[in-house]
Scaffold this active site. Structure first.
Site, PDB file in Angstrom:
ATOM      1  N   GLY A   1     -16.950   2.312 -15.308  1.00 40.05           N
ATOM      2  CA  GLY A   1     -15.984   1.744 -15.380  1.00 40.05           C
ATOM      3  C   GLY A   1     -15.627   1.330 -14.389  1.00 40.05           C
ATOM      4  O   GLY A   1     -14.724   0.321 -13.677  1.00 40.05           O
TER       5      GLY A   1
ATOM      6  N   HIS B   1     -14.468   0.754  -0.643  1.00 40.75           N
ATOM      7  CA  HIS B   1     -13.568  -0.105  -0.276  1.00 40.75           C
ATOM      8  C   HIS B   1     -12.488   0.876   1.073  1.00 40.75           C
ATOM      9  O   HIS B   1     -11.514  -0.202   0.752  1.00 40.75           O
ATOM     10  CB  HIS B   1     -13.369  -0.252  -1.530  1.00 40.75           C
ATOM     11  CG  HIS B   1     -14.033  -1.467  -1.632  1.00 40.75           C
ATOM     12  ND1 HIS B   1     -14.417  -1.731  -3.873  1.00 40.75           N
ATOM     13  CD2 HIS B   1     -14.770  -1.842  -1.634  1.00 40.75           C
ATOM     14  CE1 HIS B   1     -15.500  -2.537  -3.341  1.00 40.75           C
ATOM     15  NE2 HIS B   1     -16.249  -2.341  -2.551  1.00 40.75           N
TER      16      HIS B   1
ATOM     17  N   TYR C   1       0.326  -1.531  -0.461  1.00 43.45           N
ATOM     18  CA  TYR C   1      -0.335  -0.804   0.075  1.00 43.45           C
ATOM     19  C   TYR C   1       0.855   1.567  -0.036  1.00 43.45           C
ATOM     20  O   TYR C   1       0.188   2.555  -0.598  1.00 43.45           O
ATOM     21  CB  TYR C   1      -1.216   0.054   1.142  1.00 43.45           C
ATOM     22  CG  TYR C   1      -2.256  -1.050   0.728  1.00 43.45           C
ATOM     23  CD1 TYR C   1      -3.489  -0.366   0.201  1.00 43.45           C
ATOM     24  CD2 TYR C   1      -1.995  -2.480   1.742  1.00 43.45           C
ATOM     25  CE1 TYR C   1      -3.782  -1.339  -0.193  1.00 43.45           C
ATOM     26  CE2 TYR C   1      -2.964  -3.156   1.743  1.00 43.45           C
ATOM     27  CZ  TYR C   1      -3.824  -3.396   0.606  1.00 43.45           C
ATOM     28  OH  TYR C   1      -4.962  -3.939  -0.299  1.00 43.45           O
TER      29      TYR C   1
ATOM     30  N   GLN D   1     -15.760   2.594  -5.846  1.00 38.16           N
ATOM     31  CA  GLN D   1     -15.156   1.376  -5.335  1.00 38.16           C
ATOM     32  C   GLN D   1     -13.681   1.826  -5.349  1.00 38.16           C
ATOM     33  O   GLN D   1     -12.870   0.931  -4.812  1.00 38.16           O
ATOM     34  CB  GLN D   1     -15.125   0.128  -6.228  1.00 38.16           C
ATOM     35  CG  GLN D   1     -17.362  -0.118  -6.395  1.00 38.16           C
ATOM     36  CD  GLN D   1     -17.253  -1.269  -7.833  1.00 38.16           C
ATOM     37  OE1 GLN D   1     -17.181  -0.934  -9.102  1.00 38.16           O
ATOM     38  NE2 GLN D   1     -17.248  -1.795  -6.921  1.00 38.16           N
ATOM     39  N   ASN D   2     -12.958   2.474  -6.231  1.00 42.22           N
ATOM     40  CA  ASN D   2     -11.505   2.888  -5.697  1.00 42.22           C
ATOM     41  C   ASN D   2     -11.142   3.193  -4.027  1.00 42.22           C
ATOM     42  O   ASN D   2     -11.694   4.218  -3.670  1.00 42.22           O
ATOM     43  CB  ASN D   2     -11.711   4.566  -7.228  1.00 42.22           C
ATOM     44  CG  ASN D   2     -11.730   3.669  -8.223  1.00 42.22           C
ATOM     45  OD1 ASN D   2     -12.345   2.442  -8.378  1.00 42.22           O
ATOM     46  ND2 ASN D   2     -12.731   3.975  -9.134  1.00 42.22           N
ATOM     47  N   VAL D   3      -9.754   3.508  -3.859  1.00 43.43           N
ATOM     48  CA  VAL D   3      -9.254   3.421  -2.916  1.00 43.43           C
ATOM     49  C   VAL D   3      -8.337   4.868  -2.716  1.00 43.43           C
ATOM     50  O   VAL D   3      -8.391   4.985  -1.937  1.00 43.43           O
ATOM     51  CB  VAL D   3      -8.811   3.066  -2.090  1.00 43.43           C
ATOM     52  CG1 VAL D   3      -8.843   1.420  -1.684  1.00 43.43           C
ATOM     53  CG2 VAL D   3      -7.106   2.411  -3.016  1.00 43.43           C
ATOM     54  N   ASP D   4      -8.412   5.679  -4.257  1.00 46.80           N
ATOM     55  CA  ASP D   4      -7.945   7.011  -4.437  1.00 46.80           C
ATOM     56  C   ASP D   4      -8.912   7.894  -4.178  1.00 46.80           C
ATOM     57  O   ASP D   4      -9.684   7.923  -4.256  1.00 46.80           O
ATOM     58  CB  ASP D   4      -7.521   6.916  -6.316  1.00 46.80           C
ATOM     59  CG  ASP D   4      -8.027   6.872  -7.093  1.00 46.80           C
ATOM     60  OD1 ASP D   4      -8.480   7.571  -7.303  1.00 46.80           O
ATOM     61  OD2 ASP D   4      -8.135   5.809  -7.946  1.00 46.80           O
TER      62      ASP D   4
ATOM     63  N   SER E   1     -16.965  -3.519 -13.566  1.00 49.21           N
ATOM     64  CA  SER E   1     -17.506  -4.740 -14.275  1.00 49.21           C
ATOM     65  C   SER E   1     -18.712  -5.355 -13.291  1.00 49.21           C
ATOM     66  O   SER E   1     -19.120  -6.096 -14.215  1.00 49.21           O
ATOM     67  CB  SER E   1     -16.131  -6.000 -14.103  1.00 49.21           C
ATOM     68  OG  SER E   1     -15.800  -6.158 -12.703  1.00 49.21           O
TER      69      SER E   1
END
Length: 230
Positions: free
Chosen positions: A170, A104, A53, A86-89, A172
């Site tokens: 973006g 997430h 990470y 859903q992105n952690v950025d 799935s």
């Protein structure tokens, strides 16, 4: 203002050079996903997980929000926009989006291993063995790993149920429970699904699919919204 809710996935950050979560052989940046994204992996090799990470944070610092992030932030001038990601950025926030729900976790936060309620904003990219919370326990990445509860799911469901327009960008739609959010939308609202490879979705009313990159697909969605005066 109408409420526009966006569910964003790895495809939106890929245009900024952020690696997607995992590729077709189940690896993430060369690592077995379960080794770096599960409680079992953490207990087996904390140093490996922390290093993994740390490298993700370094990569994120170098990345910049792309046209997709910026277009969504600019839509706040016309809509009440909520991003469920859903992105952690932190690229949505850096682009200017003011309401972001991270399903997430968040890359630039750490969490106590003793008391999960203790969450800390990080002002640097590095988290190491020996870094502890105020109660003296090791800090871990503030990431929702496989097998863990998704604490922000309830706010995400509430936002989705109240949406006037819903868009999936973006992703799935394979990772649950996030993939199930489409089922919480109101029947009659417009629903957009935007991806280079449009995922298979259950038949729903008013579904518009756009097979394109996140940035081009969002531009097309905006064009359609304005054309329909939605």
């Amino acid at each position: 203002m109408k409420r526009l809710v966006i569910l964003s996935g790895a495809g939106i950050s890929a245009e900024s050079g952020i690696a997607t979560f995992r590729d077709s052989n189940g690896l993430w940046e060369g690592h077995d996903v379960m080794a770096v994204a599960s409680p079992e992996g953490w207990h087996k090799d904390k140093a490996l997980v922390l290093d993994f990470y740390n490298k993700r944070r370094q990569a994120c610092i170098l990345a910049q929000p792309n046209a997709a992030h910026i277009q969504l932030a600019n839509l706040e001038k016309e809509y009440d926009v909520t991003i469920i990601t859903q992105n952690v950025d932190d690229l949505h926030e850096r682009a200017g989006s003011s309401k972001v729900i991270h399903l997430h976790g968040e890359l630039f936060k750490s969490q106590s291993t003793q008391d999960p309620r203790l969450v800390y904003q990080m002002d640097h990219w590095e988290l190491n063995l020996g870094d502890t919370c105020e109660k003296g326990s090791q800090l871990r990445p503030f990431i929702v790993w496989f097998g863990e509860q998704v604490p922000m799911m309830d706010p995400a469901i509430e936002a989705t149920e109240n949406a006037d327009i819903f868009a999936v960008v973006g992703t799935s739609l394979l990772v649950y429970p996030a993939a199930g959010l489409l089922n919480y939308t109101t029947r009659d609202i417009p629903k957009f699904v935007i991806d280079i490879k449009v995922p298979v979705v259950p038949p729903v009313k008013n579904l518009i699919t756009i097979q394109d990159t996140a940035s081009s697909g969002i531009a097309e969605m905006i064009r359609q919204l304005r054309l329909r005066k939605i």
